[in-house]
Motif scaffolding. Structure first.
Motif, short mmCIF file in Angstrom:
data_model
loop_
_atom_site.label_atom_id
_atom_site.label_comp_id
_atom_site.label_asym_id
_atom_site.label_seq_id
_atom_site.Cartn_x
_atom_site.Cartn_y
_atom_site.Cartn_z
N LEU A 1 -10.38 11.11 -6.95
CA LEU A 1 -9.70 10.74 -5.84
C LEU A 1 -8.18 10.10 -6.80
N LYS A 2 -8.89 9.48 -8.13
CA LYS A 2 -8.24 8.70 -9.56
C LYS A 2 -7.22 9.81 -9.95
N LEU A 3 -7.78 10.83 -10.20
CA LEU A 3 -6.88 12.36 -10.72
C LEU A 3 -5.45 12.67 -9.80
N VAL A 4 -6.07 13.03 -8.82
CA VAL A 4 -5.18 13.16 -7.20
C VAL A 4 -4.61 12.01 -7.20
N ALA A 5 -4.31 10.63 -7.09
CA ALA A 5 -3.32 9.51 -6.86
C ALA A 5 -2.50 9.94 -8.13
N GLU A 6 -3.13 9.63 -9.54
CA GLU A 6 -2.76 9.98 -10.42
C GLU A 6 -1.26 11.27 -10.62
N MET B 1 -0.02 12.31 -8.18
CA MET B 1 1.07 11.85 -6.68
C MET B 1 2.12 10.64 -7.12
N GLY B 2 1.97 10.04 -8.67
CA GLY B 2 2.70 8.70 -9.45
C GLY B 2 1.75 7.90 -8.26
N ILE B 3 0.55 7.54 -8.24
CA ILE B 3 -0.32 6.37 -7.40
C ILE B 3 -0.91 6.00 -7.61
N GLU B 4 -0.67 4.63 -8.29
CA GLU B 4 -2.09 3.59 -8.97
C GLU B 4 -2.52 3.42 -7.60
N MET B 5 -4.47 3.64 -8.11
CA MET B 5 -5.33 3.54 -7.51
C MET B 5 -5.39 1.89 -6.60
N MET C 1 0.63 -1.10 0.15
CA MET C 1 -0.24 -0.08 0.31
C MET C 1 1.04 1.22 -0.15
N ARG C 2 0.22 2.45 -0.65
CA ARG C 2 1.65 3.28 -1.04
C ARG C 2 0.69 4.62 -0.60
N ALA C 3 -0.54 4.85 0.02
CA ALA C 3 -1.43 6.04 0.33
C ALA C 3 -3.17 5.47 1.10
N ILE C 4 -2.64 6.58 2.07
CA ILE C 4 -4.43 5.92 2.67
C ILE C 4 -4.88 7.21 2.29
N ALA C 5 -6.28 6.64 1.89
CA ALA C 5 -7.42 8.17 1.12
C ALA C 5 -8.40 7.70 2.41
N VAL C 6 -8.70 8.87 2.97
CA VAL C 6 -9.47 8.50 4.53
C VAL C 6 -10.93 9.92 3.77
N ASP C 7 -12.01 9.58 4.23
CA ASP C 7 -12.94 10.29 4.79
C ASP C 7 -12.88 10.93 6.11
N ILE C 8 -13.79 12.51 5.95
CA ILE C 8 -13.64 13.33 7.81
C ILE C 8 -14.76 12.54 8.63
N VAL D 1 -4.23 20.40 7.18
CA VAL D 1 -3.10 21.35 7.89
C VAL D 1 -2.79 20.35 9.28
N LEU D 2 -3.78 20.53 10.34
CA LEU D 2 -3.72 20.05 11.64
C LEU D 2 -3.69 18.91 11.94
N ILE D 3 -4.03 17.87 10.88
CA ILE D 3 -3.76 16.58 11.17
C ILE D 3 -2.15 16.28 10.95
N GLY D 4 -2.22 16.71 9.81
CA GLY D 4 -0.73 16.69 9.12
C GLY D 4 -0.37 15.54 8.21
N THR D 5 -0.99 15.89 7.20
CA THR D 5 -1.45 15.21 5.77
C THR D 5 -0.60 15.66 4.77
N SER D 6 -0.36 14.73 4.20
CA SER D 6 0.70 15.08 3.18
C SER D 6 0.17 15.37 1.26
N GLY D 7 -0.72 14.38 1.55
CA GLY D 7 -1.13 14.04 0.15
C GLY D 7 -2.49 15.57 -0.16
N ASP D 8 -2.79 15.53 -1.37
CA ASP D 8 -4.21 16.41 -1.94
C ASP D 8 -4.72 15.92 -1.52
N VAL D 9 -5.93 17.28 -1.85
CA VAL D 9 -6.97 17.07 -0.89
C VAL D 9 -8.73 16.61 -1.84
N VAL D 10 -9.27 15.68 -1.69
CA VAL D 10 -10.49 15.65 -2.51
C VAL D 10 -11.63 16.24 -1.64
N ALA D 11 -12.39 17.23 -2.35
CA ALA D 11 -13.61 17.74 -1.28
C ALA D 11 -14.46 17.80 -2.65
#
Ligand SMILES: O=C(O)COP(=O)(O)O
Ligand SMILES: [Mg+2]
Length: 223
Positions: free
Chosen positions: A152-157, A159-163, A1-8, A53-63
């Motif tokens: 998420l697919k756009l954002v992951a791409e 970041m160079g990460i496969e879904m 696993m190369r990334a964790i995508a999480v809902d709020i 920012v407050l959690i400290g996540t480095s990935g991009d963001v989907v809103a």
């Protein structure tokens, strides 16, 4: 696993939208291990960015359920708010609906409070070009051309990460496309039955404790 995508909401927060310390610690543990965390939410972008920012996540963001992304250092609006506004204006003539807080900041969809049963909203909007999501926190009228999964697919791409290398964690019906697209999907114990049904793994624990459980079990993060 190369990334964790999480809902709020309902995933890393509890039923009253307070951030769960267990989830905070687990997400920071993943980041320390070099696994970037991508926030994927129905909330407005500035709220999601503040959470990042407050959690400290480095990935991009989907809103906004995929209608807006923050990727490669820039904001992109992918959903057409006109579709949502047209549907909302019709709905207002039938039901006393209200938009949720911070609605002036929404760029791609309309979110309304949950005072009117979602079934009545769906019936009133039959034939309109919107997806209706009940997240348990708000009802969203979203451009059907976008969703959390496609964005998420756009954002992951970028970041160079496969879904296939992404673990997705969510709680409600606006997370279905998002969990479907990810290589490994997790529903927290409090999730909608439909999401629990389709997820690869359902946590034993609820909310942030479920997030901690999944990150410990599948990302090997000691918390
Ligand atoms: O905005 C909502 O209604 C729910 O937000 P979420 O997608 O982070 O759970
Ligand atoms: Mg949620």
């Amino acid at each position: 696993m190369r990334a964790i995508a999480v809902d709020i909401d309902g995933t890393i927060t509890d039923s009253s939208r307070k951030l769960c310390i267990s989830a905070l610690r687990a997400l920071r543990g993943a980041e320390r291990k070099g696994i970037p965390v991508i926030i994927v939410t129905g909330n407005v972008l500035c709220f999601a960015m503040a959470a990042s920012v407050l959690i400290g996540t480095s990935g991009d963001v989907v809103a906004e359920n995929g209608g807006v992304i923050y990727s490669d250092g820039g904001i992109r609006v992918l959903g057409d708010i006109e579709k949502a506004e047209t549907a909302y204006n019709h709905l207002r003539e039938i039901h006393p609906v209200r938009k949720v807080q911070f609605s002036d900041l929404r760029l791609s969809e309309v979110a309304i409070t949950r005072e009117i049963p979602v079934q009545a909203i769906r019936e009133a909007l039959e034939g309109f070009d919107v997806e209706v999501y009940d997240t348990g926190f708000a009802v969203h009228l979203t451009d059907p051309e976008v969703n959390k999964g496609s964005s998420l697919k756009l954002v992951a791409e970028s970041m160079g990460i496969e879904m296939s290398d992404v673990m997705a964690i969510g709680d409600s019906e606006n997370d279905i496309e998002f969990l479907e697209r990810a290589g490994f999907s997790v529903a927290v114990a409090n999730a909608d039955p439909e999401l629990r049904e389709m997820a690869d793994y359902v946590t034993a624990r609820e909310y942030g404790d479920g997030v901690r459980e999944a990150i410990h079990k599948f990302a090997g993060v000691d918390i």
